[in-house]
Write an enzyme that holds these catalytic residues in place. Structure first.
Site: not given
Ligand code: AP5
Length: 213
Positions: A13, A87, A126, A159, A170
């Site tokens: 994402k 979410r 990552r 992270r 997660r």
């Molecule tokens: P990446 O693009 O970083 O993936 P992502 O889907 O963004 O993964 P996240 O782990 O950031 O998602 P998340 O939803 O758990 O975290 P968030 O920060 O929102 O890609 C991942 C890796 O794969 C990278 O190394 C990339 O290079 C590689 N990659 C990407 N595409 C690829 C491809 N096509 N081929 C090969 N490699 C590839 O949330 C973190 C925390 O914050 C949550 O757990 C929660 O505690 C809190 N939080 C955030 N938002 C909310 C909310 N709305 N409500 C409540 N809590 C929240």
């Protein structure tokens, strides 16, 4: 245009949201990035969010909705790509009410998917730049030998919530609390499209661009 990128942790994402915004002049609104910035700055919001994030659990809905309302109001009519928000059904309802007040609506919901073993490997590999937020992967997208331009290789961070046991939590949280949003949006006015996230970054981006067309 308002786009929601929906999908499990590690599906891409953040990677795709940034590219989509650069290429279409949209604003990338990642609630995870906003929370991590609040933690780095040591704000009360950051302190409140820390324990939830480190445990792989969701930060309370009212905290997230307050943060998003402030940001959306600031952005005016700018097109937005939401990454990691909403979410929960409560967040989706809150967003709907907020958009009605702002005279806006969700135009597209794009659901990205990939198998769990791929997600776990992507998360384990990552590394991100704490300054510019650029995302790399030691297995799939290694950073250049001299770093990203803002910092050298030794400064790229892993992270705190990317440890294997937290990733399992997660993924469970995603299935239980976030996946039901696919049905929520399929029965709404927004158009829902599905994109296979297990392709090269450029192939996923091409499918995403087509999904917005
Ligand atoms: P990446 O693009 O970083 O993936 P992502 O889907 O963004 O993964 P996240 O782990 O950031 O998602 P998340 O939803 O758990 O975290 P968030 O920060 O929102 O890609 C991942 C890796 O794969 C990278 O190394 C990339 O290079 C590689 N990659 C990407 N595409 C690829 C491809 N096509 N081929 C090969 N490699 C590839 O949330 C973190 C925390 O914050 C949550 O757990 C929660 O505690 C809190 N939080 C955030 N938002 C909310 C909310 N709305 N409500 C409540 N809590 C929240």
């Amino acid at each position: 245009m308002i786009v929601i990128l929906l999908g499990p942790p590690g599906v891409g994402k953040g990677t795709q949201g940034k590219l989509l915004c650069e290429r279409n002049g949209l604003h990338h609104l990642s609630t995870g990035d906003l929370l991590r910035a609040a933690r780095r700055e040591g704000t009360s919001l950051g302190k409140e969010a820390q324990a939830f994030m480190d445990a792989g659990k969701l930060v309370p809905d009212e905290v997230i909705l307050g943060m998003v309302a402030e940001k959306l109001t600031e952005l005016g009519d700018t097109g937005v790509v939401f990454d990691g928000f909403p979410r929960t059904v409560a967040q989706a309802e809150g967003l709907k009410n907020l958009l009605v007040k702002l005279g806006r609506q969700v135009d597209r919901v794009v659901v990205l998917s990939a198998a769990d073993d791929i997600l776990v490997k992507r998360i384990a590999g990552r590394r991100s730049c704490p300054d510019c937020g650029m995302i790399f992967n030691v297995y799939f997208n290694p950073p250049p030998a001299d770093g990203c331009g803002d910092c050298d290789l030794s400064q790229l961070t892993h992270r705190a919530d990317d440890q294997e046991e937290t990733v399992v939590t997660r993924l469970e949280v995603y299935r239980r609390q976030t996946a039901p949003l696919i049905d929520f949006y399929e029965t709404s006015e927004a158009e829902v499209r599905h994109v296979d996230g297990d392709q090269s970054v450029e192939a996923v981006q091409g499918a995403l661009q087509a999904a917005l067309g």
